[in-house]
Motif scaffolding. Structure first.
Motif, PDB file in Angstrom:
ATOM      1  N   MET A 161       0.850  -1.413  -0.208  1.00  0.00           N
ATOM      2  CA  MET A 161      -0.024  -0.046  -0.163  1.00  0.00           C
ATOM      3  C   MET A 161       0.639   0.747  -0.113  1.00  0.00           C
ATOM      4  O   MET A 161       0.819   2.210  -0.852  1.00  0.00           O
ATOM      5  CB  MET A 161      -1.181   0.291   1.101  1.00  0.00           C
ATOM      6  N   PHE A 207       1.229   3.182  -3.217  1.00  0.00           N
ATOM      7  CA  PHE A 207      -0.142   3.567  -4.058  1.00  0.00           C
ATOM      8  C   PHE A 207      -0.595   4.533  -3.000  1.00  0.00           C
ATOM      9  O   PHE A 207      -1.255   5.321  -4.163  1.00  0.00           O
ATOM     10  CB  PHE A 207      -0.836   2.278  -3.939  1.00  0.00           C
ATOM     11  N   VAL A 208      -0.298   5.268  -1.567  1.00  0.00           N
ATOM     12  CA  VAL A 208      -0.869   5.755  -1.155  1.00  0.00           C
ATOM     13  C   VAL A 208      -0.070   7.820  -0.954  1.00  0.00           C
ATOM     14  O   VAL A 208       1.689   6.908  -0.388  1.00  0.00           O
ATOM     15  CB  VAL A 208      -1.191   5.644   0.245  1.00  0.00           C
ATOM     16  N   LEU A 229      -6.084   6.659   6.664  1.00  0.00           N
ATOM     17  CA  LEU A 229      -5.677   5.281   6.748  1.00  0.00           C
ATOM     18  C   LEU A 229      -3.707   5.919   5.289  1.00  0.00           C
ATOM     19  O   LEU A 229      -3.247   5.152   5.697  1.00  0.00           O
ATOM     20  CB  LEU A 229      -6.249   5.048   4.428  1.00  0.00           C
ATOM     21  N   SER A 230      -3.625   6.860   4.953  1.00  0.00           N
ATOM     22  CA  SER A 230      -2.152   7.526   4.746  1.00  0.00           C
ATOM     23  C   SER A 230      -1.356   7.183   5.718  1.00  0.00           C
ATOM     24  O   SER A 230      -0.126   6.894   6.201  1.00  0.00           O
ATOM     25  CB  SER A 230      -2.544   8.439   3.643  1.00  0.00           C
ATOM     26  N   VAL A 267      -0.934   3.313   7.230  1.00  0.00           N
ATOM     27  CA  VAL A 267       0.017   2.252   5.438  1.00  0.00           C
ATOM     28  C   VAL A 267       1.273   3.142   5.864  1.00  0.00           C
ATOM     29  O   VAL A 267       2.607   2.581   6.479  1.00  0.00           O
ATOM     30  CB  VAL A 267      -0.602   3.635   4.538  1.00  0.00           C
ATOM     31  N   TRP A 268       1.705   4.674   6.210  1.00  0.00           N
ATOM     32  CA  TRP A 268       2.766   4.778   6.572  1.00  0.00           C
ATOM     33  C   TRP A 268       3.341   5.180   8.243  1.00  0.00           C
ATOM     34  O   TRP A 268       4.525   4.632   7.952  1.00  0.00           O
ATOM     35  CB  TRP A 268       3.340   6.401   5.928  1.00  0.00           C
ATOM     36  N   TYR A 293      -3.506  -6.786   6.864  1.00  0.00           N
ATOM     37  CA  TYR A 293      -5.159  -6.380   6.640  1.00  0.00           C
ATOM     38  C   TYR A 293      -6.126  -6.256   6.897  1.00  0.00           C
ATOM     39  O   TYR A 293      -6.733  -5.266   6.874  1.00  0.00           O
ATOM     40  CB  TYR A 293      -5.191  -6.935   5.238  1.00  0.00           C
ATOM     41  N   LEU A 297      -5.751  -2.608   8.290  1.00  0.00           N
ATOM     42  CA  LEU A 297      -5.582  -1.749   7.099  1.00  0.00           C
ATOM     43  C   LEU A 297      -7.353  -0.941   6.620  1.00  0.00           C
ATOM     44  O   LEU A 297      -7.815  -0.305   6.464  1.00  0.00           O
ATOM     45  CB  LEU A 297      -5.307  -2.202   5.747  1.00  0.00           C
ATOM     46  N   GLY A 321      -9.013   1.972   8.045  1.00  0.00           N
ATOM     47  CA  GLY A 321      -9.563   2.733   7.197  1.00  0.00           C
ATOM     48  C   GLY A 321     -10.839   3.015   7.135  1.00  0.00           C
ATOM     49  O   GLY A 321     -11.804   3.950   6.513  1.00  0.00           O
TER      50      GLY A 321
END
Length: 293
Positions: free
Chosen positions: A48, A51-52, A170-171, A174-175, A217, A221, A225
């Motif tokens: 991810m 893509f983010v 969400l970003s 993920v980061w 996930y 996520l 999310g």
């Protein structure tokens, strides 16, 4: 009011988070806890992160969030369950993060602690004390204290999230998931040892892979999310109470799927902790309604 679809999404999130405590219990039986935690965040970050976009926050805020939530909170939680703390009980005790969040918000954000938060925290602390009496031996008490410490670090992560401001959560998740991977792997090498890591990788099965994927996930996520989506669409006061269902599902799944047995004292203590959380969430709202009447 929530739409039927969003109500189902909220229930799906808390169900996944409750079930995840059983997944953790099964996972640490075959994979060392710190290594399993690193695998969780490896899945949450990849692919991810490609893509983010990186969230527009200070690096220090992102590092604080990643280390507090990924390294400290879940490293302690996974290790406590490995040391024998029942998964269902862990799903309840970790929710005391709400009180740590209030305390830290007072210290660092200048927020004021309300009467209902004090009452709720007091009831919950009494409940934890009752559970501690049941687990007074050092080998049983240490995992309990580890989960309380994990709840504290969850509070630290919440303060980091508040300081991040209005961003794509969400970003941010993920980061932030990139941050704890290397520290967790390094600590796993130091504490769990190369032989334990090698043995876990050699005996890695499809079921273990499923547990890691669910952690990375479904619980991380998808869970965070959807939770962020609901918080953006509805008032926090409408969504936050759903988190009280996490320990309900956690204890239920632990009893049904993992065969855990809760003692009478643990039931009493758990009831008090849950009552404290309910007072914390609903007390201010009931008072406002009473004042209006």
């Amino acid at each position: 009011m929530l739409s039927l679809r969003d109500l189902c999404l909220a229930l799906l999130v808390v169900l996944a988070w409750g079930l995840n405590f059983v997944m953790i219990k099964w996972g640490v039986e075959v994979v060392p806890p710190l290594l399993l935690t690193a695998m969780r965040y490896l899945c949450a970050a990849l692919p991810m992160v490609f893509f983010v976009k990186r969230p527009q926050v200070r690096l220090g805020t992102l590092l604080t969030y990643g280390l507090a939530i990924g390294f400290a909170q879940f490293g302690l939680l996974f290790s406590a369950i490995k040391l024998g703390l029942p998964a269902g009980l862990a799903s309840l005790i970790i929710q005391t993060q709400a009180f740590f969040t209030f305390g830290l918000a007072m210290l660092f954000l200048g927020e004021k602690l309300g009467r209902w938060q004090v009452i709720g925290a007091t009831v919950a602390i009494i409940g934890i004390g009752v559970i501690a009496v049941e687990r007074f031996e050092v080998t049983s008490l240490v995992p309990l204290l580890m989960v309380i410490a994990a709840a504290f670090f969850w509070g630290v992560g919440n303060i980091a999230s508040k300081r991040a401001g209005q961003i794509d959560m969400l970003s941010f998740v993920v980061w932030g998931s990139l941050v704890p991977i290397v520290p967790l792997l390094a600590l796993s090498l130091l504490i769990e040892g190369p032989s334990a890591i090698t043995a876990a990788l050699q005996n890695f099965s499809f079921s273990t892979a499923g547990i890691v994927l669910f952690n990375g996930y479904a619980a991380t996520l998808v869970g965070f999310g959807l939770w962020s989506y609901l918080l953006k669409r509805y008032p926090a006061a409408l969504i936050a109470p759903f988190s009280l269902l996490v320990p309900v599902f956690g204890i239920g799944f632990a009893v049904l799927l993992a065969g855990e047995v809760i003692t009478e004292l643990e039931i009493i203590g758990s009831t008090l902790v849950f009552a404290g959380l309910v007072i914390n969430v609903f007390g201010p709202r009931l008072m406002r309604r009473r004042v209006r009447v």
